[in-house]
Design a protein around this motif. Structure first.
Motif, PDB file in Angstrom:
ATOM      1  N   ASP A  24       0.835  -1.195   0.000  1.00  0.00           N
ATOM      2  CA  ASP A  24       0.000   0.000   0.000  1.00  0.00           C
ATOM      3  C   ASP A  24       0.873   1.248   0.000  1.00  0.00           C
ATOM      4  O   ASP A  24       2.032   1.219   0.426  1.00  0.00           O
ATOM      5  N   GLY A  25       0.294   2.328  -0.482  1.00  0.00           N
ATOM      6  CA  GLY A  25       1.001   3.601  -0.487  1.00  0.00           C
ATOM      7  C   GLY A  25       0.230   4.676   0.261  1.00  0.00           C
ATOM      8  O   GLY A  25      -0.931   4.493   0.628  1.00  0.00           O
ATOM      9  N   ILE A  26       0.890   5.776   0.490  1.00  0.00           N
ATOM     10  CA  ILE A  26       0.263   6.943   1.129  1.00  0.00           C
ATOM     11  C   ILE A  26      -0.351   7.802   0.021  1.00  0.00           C
ATOM     12  O   ILE A  26       0.346   8.246  -0.890  1.00  0.00           O
ATOM     13  N   ILE A  27      -1.655   8.034   0.111  1.00  0.00           N
ATOM     14  CA  ILE A  27      -2.378   8.769  -0.935  1.00  0.00           C
ATOM     15  C   ILE A  27      -2.523  10.231  -0.546  1.00  0.00           C
ATOM     16  O   ILE A  27      -3.007  10.555   0.538  1.00  0.00           O
ATOM     17  N   ILE A  28      -2.095  11.105  -1.439  1.00  0.00           N
ATOM     18  CA  ILE A  28      -2.337  12.542  -1.298  1.00  0.00           C
ATOM     19  C   ILE A  28      -3.295  12.931  -2.414  1.00  0.00           C
ATOM     20  O   ILE A  28      -3.008  12.731  -3.591  1.00  0.00           O
ATOM     21  N   GLY A  29      -4.449  13.503  -2.031  1.00  0.00           N
ATOM     22  CA  GLY A  29      -5.473  13.806  -3.023  1.00  0.00           C
ATOM     23  C   GLY A  29      -6.521  12.710  -3.047  1.00  0.00           C
ATOM     24  O   GLY A  29      -6.663  11.927  -2.105  1.00  0.00           O
ATOM     25  N   LYS A  30      -7.252  12.609  -4.163  1.00  0.00           N
ATOM     26  CA  LYS A  30      -8.348  11.634  -4.282  1.00  0.00           C
ATOM     27  C   LYS A  30      -8.267  10.933  -5.628  1.00  0.00           C
ATOM     28  O   LYS A  30      -8.268  11.562  -6.689  1.00  0.00           O
ATOM     29  N   ILE A  31      -8.180   9.613  -5.573  1.00  0.00           N
ATOM     30  CA  ILE A  31      -8.220   8.819  -6.806  1.00  0.00           C
ATOM     31  C   ILE A  31      -9.639   8.886  -7.369  1.00  0.00           C
ATOM     32  O   ILE A  31     -10.612   8.667  -6.638  1.00  0.00           O
ATOM     33  N   PRO A  32      -9.811   9.206  -8.656  1.00  0.00           N
ATOM     34  CA  PRO A  32     -11.165   9.255  -9.232  1.00  0.00           C
ATOM     35  C   PRO A  32     -11.908   7.939  -9.007  1.00  0.00           C
ATOM     36  O   PRO A  32     -11.340   6.853  -9.197  1.00  0.00           O
ATOM     37  N   GLU A  33     -13.170   8.029  -8.612  1.00  0.00           N
ATOM     38  CA  GLU A  33     -13.940   6.826  -8.291  1.00  0.00           C
ATOM     39  C   GLU A  33     -14.075   5.893  -9.488  1.00  0.00           C
ATOM     40  O   GLU A  33     -14.168   4.677  -9.332  1.00  0.00           O
ATOM     41  N   TRP A  34     -14.100   6.460 -10.688  1.00  0.00           N
ATOM     42  CA  TRP A  34     -14.296   5.632 -11.872  1.00  0.00           C
ATOM     43  C   TRP A  34     -13.022   4.903 -12.310  1.00  0.00           C
ATOM     44  O   TRP A  34     -13.063   4.024 -13.188  1.00  0.00           O
ATOM     45  N   LEU A  35     -11.877   5.243 -11.715  1.00  0.00           N
ATOM     46  CA  LEU A  35     -10.610   4.673 -12.147  1.00  0.00           C
ATOM     47  C   LEU A  35     -10.354   3.340 -11.446  1.00  0.00           C
ATOM     48  O   LEU A  35     -10.030   3.298 -10.260  1.00  0.00           O
ATOM     49  N   PHE A 480       1.257   7.869 -14.620  1.00  0.00           N
ATOM     50  CA  PHE A 480       2.668   7.518 -14.791  1.00  0.00           C
ATOM     51  C   PHE A 480       3.289   7.301 -13.417  1.00  0.00           C
ATOM     52  O   PHE A 480       2.732   7.704 -12.396  1.00  0.00           O
ATOM     53  N   SER A 481       4.415   6.623 -13.424  1.00  0.00           N
ATOM     54  CA  SER A 481       5.174   6.449 -12.190  1.00  0.00           C
ATOM     55  C   SER A 481       6.328   7.445 -12.194  1.00  0.00           C
ATOM     56  O   SER A 481       6.688   8.005 -13.235  1.00  0.00           O
ATOM     57  N   ALA A 482       6.926   7.649 -11.017  1.00  0.00           N
ATOM     58  CA  ALA A 482       8.091   8.531 -10.897  1.00  0.00           C
ATOM     59  C   ALA A 482       8.971   8.001  -9.778  1.00  0.00           C
ATOM     60  O   ALA A 482       8.502   7.818  -8.652  1.00  0.00           O
ATOM     61  N   VAL A 483      10.235   7.726 -10.107  1.00  0.00           N
ATOM     62  CA  VAL A 483      11.163   7.211  -9.097  1.00  0.00           C
ATOM     63  C   VAL A 483      11.926   8.365  -8.470  1.00  0.00           C
ATOM     64  O   VAL A 483      12.224   9.372  -9.125  1.00  0.00           O
ATOM     65  N   HIS A 484      12.243   8.210  -7.181  1.00  0.00           N
ATOM     66  CA  HIS A 484      13.029   9.223  -6.493  1.00  0.00           C
ATOM     67  C   HIS A 484      14.472   9.133  -6.968  1.00  0.00           C
ATOM     68  O   HIS A 484      15.005   8.050  -7.172  1.00  0.00           O
ATOM     69  N   GLN A 485      15.111  10.281  -7.149  1.00  0.00           N
ATOM     70  CA  GLN A 485      16.447  10.292  -7.717  1.00  0.00           C
ATOM     71  C   GLN A 485      17.536   9.898  -6.726  1.00  0.00           C
ATOM     72  O   GLN A 485      18.660   9.579  -7.134  1.00  0.00           O
ATOM     73  N   VAL A 486      17.226   9.902  -5.429  1.00  0.00           N
ATOM     74  CA  VAL A 486      18.219   9.534  -4.418  1.00  0.00           C
ATOM     75  C   VAL A 486      17.770   8.322  -3.613  1.00  0.00           C
ATOM     76  O   VAL A 486      18.516   7.351  -3.447  1.00  0.00           O
ATOM     77  N   ASP A 487      16.532   8.349  -3.120  1.00  0.00           N
ATOM     78  CA  ASP A 487      15.991   7.234  -2.343  1.00  0.00           C
ATOM     79  C   ASP A 487      15.523   6.154  -3.321  1.00  0.00           C
ATOM     80  O   ASP A 487      14.438   6.245  -3.897  1.00  0.00           O
ATOM     81  N   VAL A 488      16.325   5.128  -3.506  1.00  0.00           N
ATOM     82  CA  VAL A 488      16.105   4.169  -4.592  1.00  0.00           C
ATOM     83  C   VAL A 488      14.905   3.266  -4.367  1.00  0.00           C
ATOM     84  O   VAL A 488      14.477   2.568  -5.293  1.00  0.00           O
ATOM     85  N   LYS A 489      14.332   3.248  -3.163  1.00  0.00           N
ATOM     86  CA  LYS A 489      13.167   2.409  -2.890  1.00  0.00           C
ATOM     87  C   LYS A 489      11.853   3.194  -2.980  1.00  0.00           C
ATOM     88  O   LYS A 489      10.781   2.599  -2.863  1.00  0.00           O
ATOM     89  N   LYS A 490      11.933   4.473  -3.208  1.00  0.00           N
ATOM     90  CA  LYS A 490      10.731   5.312  -3.219  1.00  0.00           C
ATOM     91  C   LYS A 490      10.232   5.507  -4.649  1.00  0.00           C
ATOM     92  O   LYS A 490      10.990   5.842  -5.556  1.00  0.00           O
ATOM     93  N   VAL A 491       8.925   5.301  -4.840  1.00  0.00           N
ATOM     94  CA  VAL A 491       8.311   5.474  -6.156  1.00  0.00           C
ATOM     95  C   VAL A 491       6.922   6.064  -5.974  1.00  0.00           C
ATOM     96  O   VAL A 491       6.237   5.790  -4.985  1.00  0.00           O
ATOM     97  N   LEU A 492       6.511   6.880  -6.928  1.00  0.00           N
ATOM     98  CA  LEU A 492       5.194   7.507  -6.916  1.00  0.00           C
ATOM     99  C   LEU A 492       4.339   6.957  -8.046  1.00  0.00           C
ATOM    100  O   LEU A 492       4.840   6.625  -9.124  1.00  0.00           O
ATOM    101  N   LEU A 493       3.037   6.886  -7.800  1.00  0.00           N
ATOM    102  CA  LEU A 493       2.033   6.784  -8.853  1.00  0.00           C
ATOM    103  C   LEU A 493       1.380   8.151  -8.936  1.00  0.00           C
ATOM    104  O   LEU A 493       0.853   8.654  -7.939  1.00  0.00           O
ATOM    105  N   VAL A 494       1.446   8.776 -10.101  1.00  0.00           N
ATOM    106  CA  VAL A 494       0.899  10.123 -10.277  1.00  0.00           C
ATOM    107  C   VAL A 494      -0.334  10.044 -11.176  1.00  0.00           C
ATOM    108  O   VAL A 494      -0.305   9.407 -12.238  1.00  0.00           O
ATOM    109  N   ILE A 495      -1.405  10.687 -10.745  1.00  0.00           N
ATOM    110  CA  ILE A 495      -2.658  10.742 -11.499  1.00  0.00           C
ATOM    111  C   ILE A 495      -2.966  12.202 -11.771  1.00  0.00           C
ATOM    112  O   ILE A 495      -3.281  12.964 -10.849  1.00  0.00           O
TER     113      ILE A 495
END
Length: 533
Positions: A24-35, A480-495
């Motif tokens: 699981d990840g930490i969600i900032i904002g709201k994922i669209p209900e239809w997605l 899209f995803s986005a990897v952190h440039q220094v923390d190699v285990k951190k990744v984002l899902l961006v909507i």
């Protein structure tokens, strides 16, 4: 221009531990209900295996990434990844070194083999070694496959990401020895791809049709054949175009030299050593009628250029419009060497989204056979492109750059594939450093640009997903995803909201191990029977 960075490019990471169970990840904002569905990504995730360090980004062994998204209720999105357990991976892991040649890395014979064994290994056909499917994903019917630029594809489970069954060899189904990693999927589920062949008339490029629903590969066929302009070699290409009435093939002056290919093992060089850039030759655009498979007699030529990715092609008012990520030459390939990437010298900054317009109807060569007048044949409203006759059968086309910002890995609202469209999405890089990577939305009509960027994060190829019932071309989201440039285990899902380009939700994950970059992928919506791009 960005200053010197104190960390290597995010492209050269190697996965050290799989995130096998969804986290699981930490969600900032709201994922669209239809997605609801899965964003699936494939890419070059292992650049070191045992004693071997890969020489080129294309050599990295496949790692599949999955973001499972459910916008219902409070919303949830999980992340997992998995090494694709290809023959290349399994054999190399067991030997503690690369055992099969890749695009830019030569695999040396087993030092324990006899002299005769080493000799036989050097003569083994190079194509038999390229089992690593690390470029893209595609559904054939209801089955998901990982693809690369060879005829070998692997079925994977869309939830566990595990391999299903044995590898499929397309060359045993139809007469091709190569296939692209960028098929086209029709609205009815028919899949088209392209592959090379060598026959009695020399090298050729073939369009392959996989009929709708054929996940078992029992009805595929070649529907069009385009002869190579070279008697003993063919062009290196990565994608092709399609419109309502035509297949669009671009024959670049980047030649896969047959003599060099046949001597790769003796020369102890990888596939990329067989590519010859011939700047004295034009790039050639060839059209083929979809209904009949017949070639259009008119040939279209352009100043020499190379492109990995065609964004879209469509027909309008008697013209064929073709938009792509345009490179002035083949230096983009050497710019993707691991050495260049480690030194942040990769040449990604000179790839621009560019338009060509090809006249189709009501055109005749000029009466004056000197072809000196060069009257522009393009009368399409708003077009800055130029095309003119240079012989009885050849029209020369000069392009129009659609933006001053670089744009690679272009994607569109796939319902517009082969049709007139307005928006393209992609990655832009303003210099050789990862910090400069941005996601662009380009309006190809107004040429306005919207930009997303986040400090310390490097994004992946953007994927458009329509809101159910939408009619506007950008009524949906960009994933899209986005990897952190220094923390190699951190990744984002961006909507992102596709219209406004503002963040609707960002989900942050901490993986079990290093998160690596990827090339291409798709979104499969829950409940849909057909999954395109």
């Amino acid at each position: 221009m960005a200053g010197k960075v104190d960390h290597p490019s995010t492209w050269v990471r190697t996965l050290d531990k799989e995130t096998e169970s969804p986290v699981d990840g930490i969600i900032i904002g709201k994922i669209p209900e239809w997605l609801q569905g899965s964003l699936m990504r494939n890419g070059s995730g292992i650049l070191e295996i045992g004693e071997t360090k890969m020489d080129h980004l294309f050599d990295g062994l496949s790692v599949i990434n999955r973001f499972a998204i459910d916008g219902q209720g409070e919303g949830k999105a999980t992340y997992q990844n998995c090494i694709l357990k290809s023959d290349t991976y399994k054999d190399s892991k067991a030997a503690n070194r690369l055992t099969m040649h890749q695009f830019g890395t030569f695999a040396y014979p087993d030092p324990c083999k006899s002299l005769l064994g080493k000799y036989a290994c050097f003569f083994k056909a190079a194509i038999d070694c390229l089992y690593n499917c690390a470029v893209n994903l595609c559904y054939f019917g209801d089955k998901l496959y990982a693809l690369t630029e060879t005829p070998f594809i692997r079925q994977i489970d869309s939830e566990t990401l595990d391999i299903i069954g044995e590898k499929c060899d397309i060359s045993k189904l139809v007469a091709v020895n190569h296939a692209t990693a960028h098929p086209h999927v029709n609205e009815d589920g028919t899949v088209y791809n392209m592959g090379n062949s060598v026959g009695s008339k020399g090298p050729a490029y073939n369009v392959i049709e996989f009929p709708a629903g054929d996940g078992e590969f029992c009805r595929q066929k070649i529907v069009a054949t385009i002869p190579s302009r070279w008697k003993m070699s063919h062009s290196y290409y990565h994608s092709f175009g399609i419109t309502e009435n035509y297949f669009v093939f671009i024959e670049y002056p980047l030649i896969a030299n047959t003599a060099k290919l046949l001597t790769m093992n003796l020369r102890q060089k990888a596939f990329d050593s067989s590519l010859d850039w011939t700047p004295n030759e034009h790039t050639r655009i060839i059209l083929c009628e979809r209904k009949t498979g017949d070639l259009v007699e008119t040939v279209y030529e352009t100043p020499p250029f190379f492109s990995f990715h065609i964004g879209n092609c469509y027909e309008k008012d008697g013209y064929l419009v073709m938009d792509l990520s345009h490179c002035k030459d083949d230096t983009v390939i050497s710019g993707l060497s691991v050495k260049s990437l480690r030194e942040n010298k990769g040449d990604f900054t000179n790839t621009y989204y560019t338009r060509f317009v090809l006249p189709l109807a009501g055109i005749e060569p000029p009466v004056d056979k000197t072809f000196q007048k060069r009257e522009n044949l393009i009368k399409l409203e708003g077009s800055k492109c130029i095309s003119y006759w240079i012989s009885d059968k050849i029209i020369f086309c000069e392009p129009d750059r659609l933006s001053d910002l670089s744009l690679e890995l272009p994607r569109i609202n796939y319902s517009r594939n082969g049709l007139e469209y307005r928006f393209a999405y992609g990655i832009s890089q303003t210099d050789g450093y990862a910090e400069s990577e941005k996601i662009l939305k380009l309006d190809v009509t107004s040429r306005d640009v919207k930009i997303w960027a986040k400090t310390e994060f490097s994004p992946s190829e953007p994927v458009y997903v329509s809101r159910p019932g939408s009619t506007d071309e950008d009524d949906g989201v960009i994933l899209f995803s986005a990897v952190h440039q220094v923390d190699v285990k951190k990744v984002l899902l961006v909507i992102l909201n596709a219209a406004t380009f503002e963040e609707e939700a960002v989900v942050e994950y901490v993986a079990s191990g290093v998160v690596t970059k990827d090339f291409h992928g798709l979104f499969s919506r829950t409940g849909d029977a057909l999954h395109g791009y």
